[in-house]
Write an enzyme that holds these catalytic residues in place. Sequence first.
Site, PDB file in Angstrom:
ATOM      1  N   ASP A   1      -6.521  -6.680  -6.081  1.00  0.00           N
ATOM      2  CA  ASP A   1      -6.248  -7.739  -4.913  1.00  0.00           C
ATOM      3  C   ASP A   1      -7.192  -8.518  -4.746  1.00  0.00           C
ATOM      4  OD1 ASP A   1      -4.866  -8.472  -2.708  1.00  0.00           O
ATOM      5  OD2 ASP A   1      -5.489  -6.755  -1.483  1.00  0.00           O
TER       6      ASP A   1
ATOM      7  N   ASP B   1     -15.903  -3.486  -4.323  1.00  0.00           N
ATOM      8  CA  ASP B   1     -16.057  -4.794  -3.443  1.00  0.00           C
ATOM      9  C   ASP B   1     -17.141  -5.319  -3.547  1.00  0.00           C
ATOM     10  OD1 ASP B   1     -13.492  -5.814  -1.366  1.00  0.00           O
ATOM     11  OD2 ASP B   1     -15.588  -6.594  -1.061  1.00  0.00           O
TER      12      ASP B   1
ATOM     13  N   ASN C   1     -19.267  -7.165  -8.036  1.00  0.00           N
ATOM     14  CA  ASN C   1     -18.447  -8.157  -8.515  1.00  0.00           C
ATOM     15  C   ASN C   1     -17.509  -7.657  -9.647  1.00  0.00           C
ATOM     16  OD1 ASN C   1     -17.273 -10.219  -9.965  1.00  0.00           O
ATOM     17  ND2 ASN C   1     -19.053 -11.764  -9.355  1.00  0.00           N
ATOM     18  N   ALA C   2     -16.080  -8.059  -9.161  1.00  0.00           N
ATOM     19  CA  ALA C   2     -15.139  -7.656  -9.936  1.00  0.00           C
ATOM     20  C   ALA C   2     -15.325  -7.749 -11.533  1.00  0.00           C
ATOM     21  CB  ALA C   2     -13.810  -8.220  -9.565  1.00  0.00           C
TER      22      ALA C   2
ATOM     23  N   CYS D   1      -2.776 -13.707  -3.489  1.00  0.00           N
ATOM     24  CA  CYS D   1      -2.418 -14.460  -2.140  1.00  0.00           C
ATOM     25  C   CYS D   1      -2.464 -15.877  -2.356  1.00  0.00           C
ATOM     26  CB  CYS D   1      -3.299 -13.701  -1.227  1.00  0.00           C
ATOM     27  SG  CYS D   1      -4.968 -13.857  -1.590  1.00  0.00           S
TER      28      CYS D   1
ATOM     29  N   ARG E   1       0.895  -1.226   0.090  1.00  0.00           N
ATOM     30  CA  ARG E   1      -0.037  -0.029   0.165  1.00  0.00           C
ATOM     31  C   ARG E   1       1.004   1.157  -0.175  1.00  0.00           C
ATOM     32  NH1 ARG E   1      -3.864  -3.546   3.472  1.00  0.00           N
ATOM     33  NH2 ARG E   1      -2.670  -2.913   5.241  1.00  0.00           N
TER      34      ARG E   1
HETATM   35  N1  SAH Z   1      -6.876  -4.550  -0.852  1.00  0.00           N
HETATM   36  C1  SAH Z   1      -7.541  -4.657   0.606  1.00  0.00           C
HETATM   37  C2  SAH Z   1      -7.812  -6.283   0.858  1.00  0.00           C
HETATM   38  C3  SAH Z   1      -8.444  -7.142  -0.065  1.00  0.00           C
HETATM   39  S1  SAH Z   1      -9.180  -8.619   0.266  1.00  0.00           S
HETATM   40  C4  SAH Z   1      -6.675  -4.037   1.629  1.00  0.00           C
HETATM   41  O1  SAH Z   1      -5.430  -3.559   1.350  1.00  0.00           O
HETATM   42  O2  SAH Z   1      -7.190  -4.108   2.687  1.00  0.00           O
HETATM   43  C5  SAH Z   1      -9.959  -9.096  -0.807  1.00  0.00           C
HETATM   44  C6  SAH Z   1     -11.470  -8.538  -0.987  1.00  0.00           C
HETATM   45  O3  SAH Z   1     -12.171  -9.187  -2.188  1.00  0.00           O
HETATM   46  C7  SAH Z   1     -12.248  -8.802   0.088  1.00  0.00           C
HETATM   47  O4  SAH Z   1     -12.453  -7.589   0.538  1.00  0.00           O
HETATM   48  C8  SAH Z   1     -13.638  -9.478  -0.676  1.00  0.00           C
HETATM   49  O5  SAH Z   1     -14.738  -9.063   0.021  1.00  0.00           O
HETATM   50  C9  SAH Z   1     -13.522  -8.898  -2.115  1.00  0.00           C
HETATM   51  N2  SAH Z   1     -13.942 -10.038  -3.330  1.00  0.00           N
HETATM   52  C10 SAH Z   1     -13.947 -11.548  -3.342  1.00  0.00           C
HETATM   53  N3  SAH Z   1     -14.752 -11.733  -4.182  1.00  0.00           N
HETATM   54  C11 SAH Z   1     -14.791 -10.468  -5.097  1.00  0.00           C
HETATM   55  C12 SAH Z   1     -15.449 -10.538  -6.314  1.00  0.00           C
HETATM   56  N4  SAH Z   1     -15.936 -11.546  -7.083  1.00  0.00           N
HETATM   57  N5  SAH Z   1     -15.811  -9.081  -6.673  1.00  0.00           N
HETATM   58  C13 SAH Z   1     -15.195  -8.114  -5.994  1.00  0.00           C
HETATM   59  N6  SAH Z   1     -14.554  -8.099  -4.845  1.00  0.00           N
HETATM   60  C14 SAH Z   1     -14.353  -9.454  -4.114  1.00  0.00           C
END
Ligand code: SAH
Length: 392
Positions: free
Chosen positions: A294, A245, A273-274, A334, A207
Amino acid sequence: MPRLIIQRGKEHRVRAGHLWVYRNEVDRISSTARDGQPVDILDSRRRFLARGLLNRQSGITARIYTYQKEDMDETLLASRLERAVDLRESCGIDLNLVRLVSSEGDMLPGLVVDRYGNVMVVQFLTPGMDARRDALVSLMVERFDPAAVFERSNVPSRQAEGLSSAQGLLYGSLPDPVEVEEDGVRFRVDVGNGQKTGLFLDQRENRMLTRNLARGKKCLDMCCYTGGFGIHALKGGALEATGVDISGEAISMARVNAEINGLSEHYRTVEANAFDYFRQAERRGESYDLVCLDPPSFARAKRSLPSASSGYKELNLRALKLLSDGGILVTCCCSYSASPGLFLKIVTEAAADAGRVLVLINEGTQSLDHPVLPAHPETRYLKCLILRAWRR
Ligand code: SAH
């Protein structure tokens, strides 16, 4: 001491420093051995290799915690904790906001301790640590004098260890709200219901790197959770940031975090959804100078790697397509089972498909308070690539 004897020819990995003995490598275990308690680990010629905590219910039948003939008692727990503190102090890590104990990485297999100021959040992930919970809590209280110790052992991996889910306050009382400061940015932490232990400390250094590249940029923080990358980008001078998210709770917290940092004016959130968001954004012709990606782990096991790889590739392809010429992609993975080499290959292929030339600015991993043991590669799970992308 009860003994676990490894099958002939199966002892190489343990000898090389890997900390797990798998079920299919075990020749025999003393009948007096108890799950959650130490066993001497011997090779087929009965030579002592190490001592580990036993769990017959798990595919990982023993987890090594020492190469000496010493018990996992309060003295050893305390000295391992001091070693963990010393490691972090020697790296100049802020001990107020830190993963204090990172399981195998600190030779305390099955124990995770995160410190959010005066709140400590713990995970007992194996019967060995679960059996020592009272001693561990006393140790934390004595050493750090926290306002609260909160347990977040509600993780699916406990099932594989024959343990049920557990969560709740173990000591003191929880401040409301719990708030921390990470490199000058305030974050509220939902210790009770947030993901994992509440905050993803493993991304702290990434970050910060992102923030230093963000000045003047229009930023998209995909899978933003409680706003981590996007809010840091704003703090680093980004013109605006959009956090996306799938979790409504995460999005609400991200909004609060932007607010308490006085940055809401430039921060937009979308619950989506992403994959859907990327598709729609492309249709709308959106463009960003900085995209952070992420996602959660798509491959928890090796066998799901092919489908995970195509998921990672699609996300990266779509992220690259939204980037302005010369824009920056911060892309993370991850899943331990996707190696750094494989992840770089996936992103490279995505760039070719998107018609981009990539320059690798930084190849990062998890923050230093998640120690990596080279002999136990599972301790290195996070990949974070920072790239610049030009149109071909
Ligand atoms: N970058 C963040 C951590 C991300 S953790 C930080 O710095 O704190 C991963 C995130 O992806 C979670 O919040 C989860 O809710 C989200 N996530 C899981 N599947 C997803 C999807 N299909 N679309 C969007 N977000 C998703």
